[in-house]
Design a protein around this motif. Structure first.
Motif, PDB file in Angstrom:
ATOM      1  N   PRO A 142      -2.745 -11.121   4.335  1.00 34.78           N
ATOM      2  CA  PRO A 142      -1.393 -11.276   4.021  1.00 34.78           C
ATOM      3  C   PRO A 142      -1.080  -9.954   3.006  1.00 34.78           C
ATOM      4  N   ASN A 143       0.387 -10.058   3.223  1.00 32.80           N
ATOM      5  CA  ASN A 143       0.942  -8.967   2.230  1.00 32.80           C
ATOM      6  C   ASN A 143       0.043  -8.928   0.898  1.00 32.80           C
ATOM      7  N   GLY A 144      -0.287  -7.943   0.199  1.00 34.41           N
ATOM      8  CA  GLY A 144      -0.652  -7.912  -1.114  1.00 34.41           C
ATOM      9  C   GLY A 144      -2.212  -8.343  -1.226  1.00 34.41           C
ATOM     10  N   SER A 145      -3.043  -8.367  -0.148  1.00 32.18           N
ATOM     11  CA  SER A 145      -4.290  -8.794  -0.046  1.00 32.18           C
ATOM     12  C   SER A 145      -5.181  -7.616  -0.616  1.00 32.18           C
ATOM     13  N   GLY A 146      -4.600  -6.519  -0.550  1.00 27.19           N
ATOM     14  CA  GLY A 146      -5.654  -5.461  -0.993  1.00 27.19           C
ATOM     15  C   GLY A 146      -6.052  -4.499   0.183  1.00 27.19           C
ATOM     16  N   LYS A 147      -5.382  -4.310   1.230  1.00 25.10           N
ATOM     17  CA  LYS A 147      -5.743  -3.584   2.528  1.00 25.10           C
ATOM     18  C   LYS A 147      -5.621  -2.117   2.166  1.00 25.10           C
ATOM     19  N   SER A 148      -4.174  -1.921   1.481  1.00 22.82           N
ATOM     20  CA  SER A 148      -3.751  -0.378   1.285  1.00 22.82           C
ATOM     21  C   SER A 148      -4.911   0.104  -0.075  1.00 22.82           C
ATOM     22  N   THR A 149      -4.990  -0.667  -0.846  1.00 19.07           N
ATOM     23  CA  THR A 149      -5.930  -0.512  -2.142  1.00 19.07           C
ATOM     24  C   THR A 149      -7.182  -0.219  -1.628  1.00 19.07           C
ATOM     25  N   LEU A 150      -7.795  -0.723  -0.537  1.00 22.27           N
ATOM     26  CA  LEU A 150      -9.058  -0.581  -0.194  1.00 22.27           C
ATOM     27  C   LEU A 150      -8.846   0.945   0.585  1.00 22.27           C
ATOM     28  N   ASP A 192      -3.456   2.751   8.137  1.00 19.89           N
ATOM     29  CA  ASP A 192      -2.651   1.910   7.598  1.00 19.89           C
ATOM     30  C   ASP A 192      -1.327   1.649   7.950  1.00 19.89           C
ATOM     31  N   GLU A 193      -1.488   0.715   8.875  1.00 18.24           N
ATOM     32  CA  GLU A 193      -0.023   0.155   9.145  1.00 18.24           C
ATOM     33  C   GLU A 193       0.693   1.172  10.240  1.00 18.24           C
ATOM     34  N   THR A 194      -0.156   2.071  10.990  1.00 19.61           N
ATOM     35  CA  THR A 194       0.555   3.065  11.719  1.00 19.61           C
ATOM     36  C   THR A 194       1.300   2.574  12.718  1.00 19.61           C
ATOM     37  N   PHE A 230      -1.350   7.160   6.386  1.00 15.81           N
ATOM     38  CA  PHE A 230      -0.732   6.788   5.224  1.00 15.81           C
ATOM     39  C   PHE A 230       0.135   5.508   5.892  1.00 15.81           C
ATOM     40  N   GLN A 231       0.210   4.364   5.237  1.00 16.16           N
ATOM     41  CA  GLN A 231       1.369   3.378   5.215  1.00 16.16           C
ATOM     42  C   GLN A 231       2.734   3.903   4.928  1.00 16.16           C
ATOM     43  N   TYR A 232       2.802   4.791   3.997  1.00 16.49           N
ATOM     44  CA  TYR A 232       4.118   5.315   3.825  1.00 16.49           C
ATOM     45  C   TYR A 232       4.061   6.813   3.730  1.00 16.49           C
ATOM     46  N   THR A 251      -3.686  -3.652  10.193  1.00 16.14           N
ATOM     47  CA  THR A 251      -2.256  -4.065  10.735  1.00 16.14           C
ATOM     48  C   THR A 251      -1.937  -5.381  10.532  1.00 16.14           C
ATOM     49  N   HIS A 252      -0.633  -5.681  10.773  1.00 16.29           N
ATOM     50  CA  HIS A 252      -0.269  -7.094  10.574  1.00 16.29           C
ATOM     51  C   HIS A 252      -0.096  -7.628  12.238  1.00 16.29           C
ATOM     52  N   TYR A 253       0.000  -6.884  13.291  1.00 13.75           N
ATOM     53  CA  TYR A 253       0.072  -7.438  14.540  1.00 13.75           C
ATOM     54  C   TYR A 253      -0.872  -7.209  15.390  1.00 13.75           C
ATOM     55  N   PRO A 305      -6.649   8.579  -7.326  1.00 12.02           N
ATOM     56  CA  PRO A 305      -7.185   8.512  -8.947  1.00 12.02           C
ATOM     57  C   PRO A 305      -6.500   7.176  -9.484  1.00 12.02           C
ATOM     58  N   LYS A 306      -5.486   6.428  -8.793  1.00 17.94           N
ATOM     59  CA  LYS A 306      -5.109   4.990  -9.596  1.00 17.94           C
ATOM     60  C   LYS A 306      -5.825   4.149  -9.465  1.00 17.94           C
ATOM     61  N   TYR A 307      -6.596   4.170  -8.339  1.00 22.06           N
ATOM     62  CA  TYR A 307      -7.554   2.954  -8.038  1.00 22.06           C
ATOM     63  C   TYR A 307      -9.221   3.224  -8.793  1.00 22.06           C
ATOM     64  N   VAL A 308      -9.338   2.122  -9.743  1.00 25.40           N
ATOM     65  CA  VAL A 308     -10.336   2.532 -10.366  1.00 25.40           C
ATOM     66  C   VAL A 308     -11.502   1.256  -9.983  1.00 25.40           C
ATOM     67  N   GLU A 338      -9.895  -1.807  -9.915  1.00 22.78           N
ATOM     68  CA  GLU A 338      -8.515  -2.351 -10.466  1.00 22.78           C
ATOM     69  C   GLU A 338      -7.580  -1.239 -10.498  1.00 22.78           C
ATOM     70  N   VAL A 339      -6.316  -1.911 -10.395  1.00 21.63           N
ATOM     71  CA  VAL A 339      -5.357  -0.949 -10.644  1.00 21.63           C
ATOM     72  C   VAL A 339      -4.310  -1.391 -11.993  1.00 21.63           C
ATOM     73  N   GLU A 340      -4.396  -0.302 -12.669  1.00 17.24           N
ATOM     74  CA  GLU A 340      -3.790  -0.767 -14.114  1.00 17.24           C
ATOM     75  C   GLU A 340      -4.295  -1.753 -14.801  1.00 17.24           C
ATOM     76  N   PRO A 399      -7.375  -6.549 -11.551  1.00 21.59           N
ATOM     77  CA  PRO A 399      -8.367  -6.553 -10.346  1.00 21.59           C
ATOM     78  C   PRO A 399      -7.448  -6.642  -9.287  1.00 21.59           C
ATOM     79  N   ILE A 400      -7.960  -5.849  -8.260  1.00 19.38           N
ATOM     80  CA  ILE A 400      -7.281  -6.200  -6.845  1.00 19.38           C
ATOM     81  C   ILE A 400      -8.453  -6.572  -5.699  1.00 19.38           C
ATOM     82  N   LEU A 401      -9.333  -5.521  -5.792  1.00 20.46           N
ATOM     83  CA  LEU A 401     -10.523  -5.673  -4.796  1.00 20.46           C
ATOM     84  C   LEU A 401     -11.513  -6.618  -5.666  1.00 20.46           C
TER      85      LEU A 401
HETATM   86  N1  LIG Z   1      -0.300   1.835  -7.588  1.00 16.83           N
HETATM   87  C1  LIG Z   1      -0.178   0.538  -7.800  1.00 16.83           C
HETATM   88  N2  LIG Z   1       0.465   0.053  -8.893  1.00 16.83           N
HETATM   89  C2  LIG Z   1       0.380  -1.399  -9.182  1.00 16.83           C
HETATM   90  N3  LIG Z   1       0.093  -2.265  -8.559  1.00 16.83           N
HETATM   91  C3  LIG Z   1      -0.420  -1.823  -7.321  1.00 16.83           C
HETATM   92  C4  LIG Z   1      -0.555  -0.498  -6.952  1.00 16.83           C
HETATM   93  N4  LIG Z   1      -1.392  -0.368  -5.725  1.00 16.83           N
HETATM   94  C5  LIG Z   1      -1.578  -1.760  -5.608  1.00 16.83           C
HETATM   95  N5  LIG Z   1      -0.952  -2.691  -6.489  1.00 16.83           N
HETATM   96  C6  LIG Z   1      -1.173  -4.135  -6.213  1.00 16.83           C
HETATM   97  O1  LIG Z   1      -2.297  -4.660  -5.754  1.00 16.83           O
HETATM   98  C7  LIG Z   1      -1.944  -5.632  -4.808  1.00 16.83           C
HETATM   99  C8  LIG Z   1      -2.510  -5.231  -3.528  1.00 16.83           C
HETATM  100  O2  LIG Z   1      -1.821  -4.123  -3.048  1.00 16.83           O
HETATM  101  P1  LIG Z   1      -1.818  -3.544  -1.608  1.00 16.83           P
HETATM  102  O3  LIG Z   1      -0.891  -2.407  -1.426  1.00 16.83           O
HETATM  103  O4  LIG Z   1      -3.318  -3.153  -1.400  1.00 16.83           O
HETATM  104  O5  LIG Z   1      -1.749  -4.705  -0.402  1.00 16.83           O
HETATM  105  P2  LIG Z   1      -1.777  -4.838   1.036  1.00 16.83           P
HETATM  106  O6  LIG Z   1      -2.677  -5.678   1.592  1.00 16.83           O
HETATM  107  O7  LIG Z   1      -1.737  -3.330   1.470  1.00 16.83           O
HETATM  108  O8  LIG Z   1      -0.147  -5.332   1.561  1.00 16.83           O
HETATM  109  P3  LIG Z   1       0.670  -5.159   2.458  1.00 16.83           P
HETATM  110  O9  LIG Z   1       0.328  -5.896   3.867  1.00 16.83           O
HETATM  111  O10 LIG Z   1       2.002  -5.638   2.204  1.00 16.83           O
HETATM  112  O11 LIG Z   1       1.017  -3.718   2.909  1.00 16.83           O
HETATM  113  C9  LIG Z   1      -0.400  -5.960  -4.800  1.00 16.83           C
HETATM  114  O12 LIG Z   1      -0.367  -7.208  -5.747  1.00 16.83           O
HETATM  115  C10 LIG Z   1      -0.073  -4.698  -5.567  1.00 16.83           C
HETATM  116  O13 LIG Z   1       1.020  -5.002  -6.176  1.00 16.83           O
END
Ligand SMILES: Nc1ncnc2c1ncn2[C@@H]1O[C@H](COP(=O)(O)OP(=O)(O)OP(=O)(O)O)[C@@H](O)[C@H]1O
Ligand SMILES: [Mg+2]
Length: 255
Positions: free
Chosen positions: A40-48, A170-172, A89-91, A202-204, A56-59, A15-17, A20-22
């Motif tokens: 897709p964007n927002g599916s949780g890849k970077s979260t993983l 992550d999206e290097t 890092f992606q960024y 990656t997206h590509y 610490p933000k990812y619980v 969970e983030v804040e 539930p993300i993953l």
């Molecule tokens: N630090 C955060 N604070 C708030 N919401 C977050 C945070 N990190 C991730 N999220 C939310 O979790 C969801 C998944 O985000 P994540 O960055 O993991 O997606 P992604 O698959 O890497 O997308 P992209 O392809 O755009 O990089 C999104 O809805 C995002 O807004």
């Protein structure tokens, strides 16, 4: 420690804040393999990726993640790095005041891989030449004022110097020109092998053309919904995610 370590993720829930993300991720990446994670964007890849590194933000609310038989979730980010995990890092963030050379020396020291000054500088020169990074970057503050592509190459330089056992990229490949993409992909290929596994987000399919992953996984709404070979990435490029994840696409790509 065994020779070939495996990253094993089981029913991981994050969970983030309080959101539930993953929602139950299962994934195995052996040290000698290359796996791609798409979705897709927002599916949780970077979260993983962040969760595996211990941000610490990812619980973590359920499931498990281990590497080389060790429970990752019980370790600090430093301990995870010492175990051999590395995230590009992606960024990538700038660290004004810290030069690339000092950063890498400090990172190697903290990983217990300190080298003599001359050996370090020789290796740094070799790796920078391979990655076609100008010598002036040695004494520039890390990522400070670097272009997008320069930041990504700087991440691969860290990877080449630190030699982790498992690298998460992550999206290097995003934002790289065609020549830089080839340089980065060749850099990763040079390092990948029995000693280093790779999880490339990656997206590509382009970078995967070079990397030829052992497996491609698709993450959707916080779960791995399908896995396959390189042809899965080609199918996604051709037909989009819709046929794979059905009508359940929550948000169109690009939001
Ligand atoms: N630090 C955060 N604070 C708030 N919401 C977050 C945070 N990190 C991730 N999220 C939310 O979790 C969801 C998944 O985000 P994540 O960055 O993991 O997606 P992604 O698959 O890497 O997308 P992209 O392809 O755009 O990089 C999104 O809805 C995002 O807004
Ligand atoms: Mg992301």
């Amino acid at each position: 420690m065994t020779d070939q370590a495996t990253l094993a993720v089981r029913d991981l829930r994050v969970e983030v804040e309080s959101k539930p993300i993953l929602r139950g991720v299962d994934l195995d990446v052996a040290q000698g393999e290359i796996h791609a994670l798409m979705g897709p964007n927002g599916s949780g890849k970077s979260t993983l990726a962040y969760t595996l590194m211990g941000h610490p933000k990812y619980v973590v609310t359920g499931g498990s993640a281990s590497f080389d038989g060790r429970d990752l979730l019980a370790l600090t980010p430093d301990e995870r790095a010492r175990l051999g995990l590395f995230l590009c890092f992606q960024y990538p963030t700038a660290i004004p005041g810290v030069t690339t050379v000092n950063f890498l020396r400090a990172a190697l020291r903290s990983l217990g891989k300190e080298m003599k000054a001359r050996e370090f500088l020789n290796r740094l020169k070799e790796e920078m030449d391979e990655l076609r990074i100008d010598e002036s970057f040695r004494s520039r503050y890390i990522n400070d004022g670097f272009s997008g592509g320069e930041k990504k190459r700087s991440e691969i330089l860290q990877l080449a110097m630190l030699r982790p056992r498992l690298a998460i990229l992550d999206e290097t490949d995003s934002g790289l020109d065609v020549d830089a993409l080839r340089t980065v992909a060749e850099g990763v290929m040079r390092l990948a092998g029995p000693d280093m596994g790779v999880l490339v987000i990656t997206h590509y399919p382009r970078i995967l053309e070079y990397l030829r992953p052992d497996a491609v996984h698709v993450l959707h709404q916080g779960r791995v919904v399908t896995s396959g070979g390189y042809e899965l990435a080609q199918r996604i490029e051709r037909d989009g995610y819709e046929p794979i994840i059905g009508t359940a696409v929550a948000e169109p790509a690009g939001v």
